[in-house]
Design an enzyme around this catalytic site. Structure first.
Site, PDB file in Angstrom:
ATOM      1  N   THR A 137       9.489  19.990  17.616  1.00 17.47           N
ATOM      2  CA  THR A 137       8.506  19.107  18.266  1.00 17.47           C
ATOM      3  C   THR A 137       7.498  19.938  19.058  1.00 17.47           C
ATOM      4  O   THR A 137       6.296  19.664  19.051  1.00 17.47           O
ATOM      5  CB  THR A 137       9.226  18.110  19.192  1.00 17.47           C
TER       6      THR A 137
ATOM      7  N   CYS B  49       7.563 -10.771 -11.646  1.00 21.59           N
ATOM      8  CA  CYS B  49       6.506 -10.192 -12.480  1.00 21.59           C
ATOM      9  C   CYS B  49       7.053  -9.728 -13.831  1.00 21.59           C
ATOM     10  O   CYS B  49       7.310 -10.551 -14.696  1.00 21.59           O
ATOM     11  CB  CYS B  49       5.770  -9.088 -11.716  1.00 21.59           C
TER      12      CYS B  49
ATOM     13  N   HIS C 293       4.176 -11.818  -7.125  1.00 25.20           N
ATOM     14  CA  HIS C 293       5.149 -11.057  -6.324  1.00 25.20           C
ATOM     15  C   HIS C 293       5.409 -11.779  -5.004  1.00 25.20           C
ATOM     16  O   HIS C 293       4.756 -11.470  -3.990  1.00 25.20           O
ATOM     17  CB  HIS C 293       4.605  -9.662  -6.034  1.00 25.20           C
TER      18      HIS C 293
ATOM     19  N   GLU D  24       7.655 -11.342  -2.964  1.00 25.51           N
ATOM     20  CA  GLU D  24       8.166 -10.419  -1.934  1.00 25.51           C
ATOM     21  C   GLU D  24       7.087  -9.956  -0.968  1.00 25.51           C
ATOM     22  O   GLU D  24       7.372  -9.620   0.179  1.00 25.51           O
ATOM     23  CB  GLU D  24       8.859  -9.208  -2.583  1.00 25.51           C
TER      24      GLU D  24
HETATM   25  N1  GLN Z   1       3.796  -4.528 -16.690  1.00 22.29           N
HETATM   26  C1  GLN Z   1       3.585  -5.918 -16.485  1.00 22.29           C
HETATM   27  C2  GLN Z   1       2.117  -6.287 -16.539  1.00 22.29           C
HETATM   28  O1  GLN Z   1       1.272  -5.435 -16.397  1.00 22.29           O
HETATM   29  C3  GLN Z   1       4.205  -6.389 -15.199  1.00 22.29           C
HETATM   30  C4  GLN Z   1       3.581  -5.796 -13.985  1.00 22.29           C
HETATM   31  C5  GLN Z   1       4.457  -5.914 -12.760  1.00 22.29           C
HETATM   32  O2  GLN Z   1       5.663  -6.127 -12.844  1.00 22.29           O
HETATM   33  N2  GLN Z   1       3.869  -5.745 -11.591  1.00 22.29           N
HETATM   34  O3  GLN Z   1       1.764  -7.426 -16.708  1.00 22.29           O
END
Ligand code: GLN
Length: 543
Positions: free
Chosen positions: A190, A385, A516, A518
């Site tokens: 540090t 996805c 997504h 998440e």
């Molecule tokens: N490969 C896939 C697409 O391009 C899914 C992408 C992902 O899972 N973010 O549609």
């Protein structure tokens, strides 16, 4: 506007992102309008072109910005959506400077790395602060002090400190190694990190001392004396079970008081009641829920890196905490199912299985096999996805009877292209336009009444974040529905299928999303689909 810059010392991965999020949280809890910005030292213009096993997850903001995973932490801690202005890479700053130069915006002067790059960074930071109507802007400078890559951003701090000495604070997140349990925390690295900052013309105002254990008084004295700081400006940042405890820990050393005093801001009363309730819920979770994630971006040499799926992991945690459960998450390498199908049995040992996003061919047959196993054995399944696209492929092969069904991403000549490239994406790939060209960011979707998705969200209009080039092929939607797939969410014009599920009469929880979810889960506000998935996993465990 006040500015807090945060830099990292000694080594990478000391937890700067969580430190920044936590500083932001404690100041927000005191009633200040706060925002957090990340500067990535890479020349990539955004994080979208970086491999997740090297750089970690690519996080996506509402406006479609593909950014560093730290923005995910900021959003989760602040419980706020952030704009793309809050993320910049060295590449994007260079690009902006060069574009200005081409437009003669520097009026014929020589354009130089210093001061023009730091000044451009400062201009962007200010713009982001104003756009967020922030009273305090916290800026995380990626990388570690002492490396070549981020020196221009240290220079930006130095320049701003000259201009606004009362409005700029520099925080060093450092690391104190512990050789073994009987030895003491070592302060020398540090001290070197501070010397390196000194040679860049900077002196830290506060040191956040990351270590396996809390710092004792002796260590604080030592750092303070050797680094020319006051003892109360050395803040202990020990390892904790949950990152969400960090803000509370910082306040044990009165960090927000120190910051406000140094920035000459009048203190306001702190209100962390909700956050403290969350911590109590996290700590009061004796019973587990076991979730398996079937993915491929884990291995880095001999180590397992879970950063590629950080938002998925956090979303699982948020939902588990909601039900007072301890999330136990295991990594399952998708490829092993392709050549060893008898391995699939291990999936029965989990309460629920997630197949997250991904790209390319590797691992897809293993994921498809895992999805089929979950479907047949009624294991709660959530696909994200690519996870949804592969669930559609699995269903097409096993139930509709399209034996060679596939996504054209994986097998362009498939006789049954049930997943196909979005029409508007064809040109991008042909012209090799890969950067920031996917279907990105928030899009609205409409949910069908009476479905699992509708029950989860409790409404029919939603907005979720995307990052993909392929979609469910509209030509097959009718046939898939005829055999039992329910497309419970679609784009408002019904062209794009956004959620697929199976009827709860045939499977307790089988749902997958083209978007997504998440990215929008928050500790104080778990995502509805993750919440229902975890609920089903707990039920599965208990039956
Ligand atoms: N490969 C896939 C697409 O391009 C899914 C992408 C992902 O899972 N973010 O549609």
């Amino acid at each position: 506007m006040k500015y807090i810059f945060v830099v990292g010392g000694v080594m990478s991965g000391v937890g700067k992102g969580v430190a920044v999020s936590s500083v932001a949280k404690i100041l927000q809890s005191r009633g200040f309008r706060v925002t957090a910005i990340k500067i990535d030292p890479y020349l990539n213009v955004d994080a979208g072109t970086m491999n997740p096993t090297e750089h970690g997850e690519v996080f996506v903001l509402n406006d479609g910005t593909e950014c560093d995973q730290d923005l995910g932490n900021y959003e989760r801690f602040l419980n706020q959506d952030l704009p793309g202005l809050n993320y910049m890479t060295a590449g994007s700053i260079f690009q902006a400077v060069i574009a200005k130069e081409r437009n003669l915006e520097y009026g014929g002067r020589c354009v130089e790395v210093v001061p023009h790059i730091p000044l451009e960074a400062l201009e962007k930071i200010k713009k982001a602060g104003l756009d967020n109507k922030a009273e305090i802007v916290i800026v995380e400078i990626g990388g570690t002090v002492g490396e070549y890559q981020n020196i221009l951003f240290l220079e930006a701090v130095r320049i701003l400190k000259i201009k606004k000495p009362n409005d700029v604070l520099l925080v060093l997140v450092s690391f104190l190694p512990l050789q073994n349990l009987d030895s003491e925390l070592k302060t020398k690295p540090t001290q070197y990190a501070v010397k390196t900052l000194n040679s860049a013309g900077l002196q830290p105002d506060i040191i956040l001392a990351r270590a396996a254990t809390p710092l004792d008084k002796k260590r604080k004295e030592k750092i303070a004396f050797n680094c020319s700081l006051r003892e109360e400006d050395i803040v202990s940042a020990p390892d904790v079970e949950s990152i969400y405890e960090v803000p509370v820990n910082f306040e044990k050393d009165n960090l927000s008081d120190r910051i406000l005093k140094k920035l000459k801001m009048r203190p306001r009363k702190s209100n962390m009641a909700e956050w403290r309730r969350l911590i109590r819920a996290i700590k009061n979770t004796p019973r587990p829920v076991n979730i398996g994630i079937v993915g491929k971006y884990f291995a880095t040499g001999k180590f397992i890196l879970t950063d590629s799926y950080i938002s998925v992991i956090e979303a699982v945690k948020h939902a588990a905490f909601h039900f007072k459960r301890q999330p136990v998450i295991k990594w399952i390498e998708a490829e092993e199912f392709a050549d060893k199908p008898n391995q699939l049995k291990q999936l029965s040992g989990y309460d629920g299985i997630i197949v997250p996003g991904g790209f390319g061919q590797r691992g897809t047959e293993g994921k498809i096999a895992a999805i089929g196993y979950c479907r047949k054995n009624k294991i709660p399944f959530l696909g994200l996805c690519y996870g949804m696209q592969l669930a559609v492929v699995e269903f097409s092969r096993s139930i509709v009877g399209f034996k060679e069904a596939n996504s054209t991403e994986i097998y362009p000549k498939t006789p049954y292209p049930v997943i196909d490239i979005l029409p508007e994406q064809k040109k991008n790939l042909k012209e090799k336009k890969y950067g920031a060209t996917m279907r990105l960011g928030a899009y609205p979707a409409v949910l069908k009444k009476g479905t699992l998705a509708f029950r989860a969200y409790g409404k029919s209009s939603i907005s979720e974040r995307h990052r993909h080039r392929y979609e469910v092929n509209p030509d097959y939607v009718g046939q898939l529905e005829g055999k039992g797939i329910i497309f419970s969410g679609s784009s408002p014009d019904n062209r794009l299928m956004e959620i697929m599920e199976l009827a709860q009469s045939v499977h307790p929880f089988f749902a997958a999303t083209q978007f997504h979810p998440e990215f929008k889960s928050r500790p104080l506000n778990p995502h509805p689909l993750f919440r229902e998935f975890i609920k089903a996993a707990i039920k599965n465990r208990e039956s």
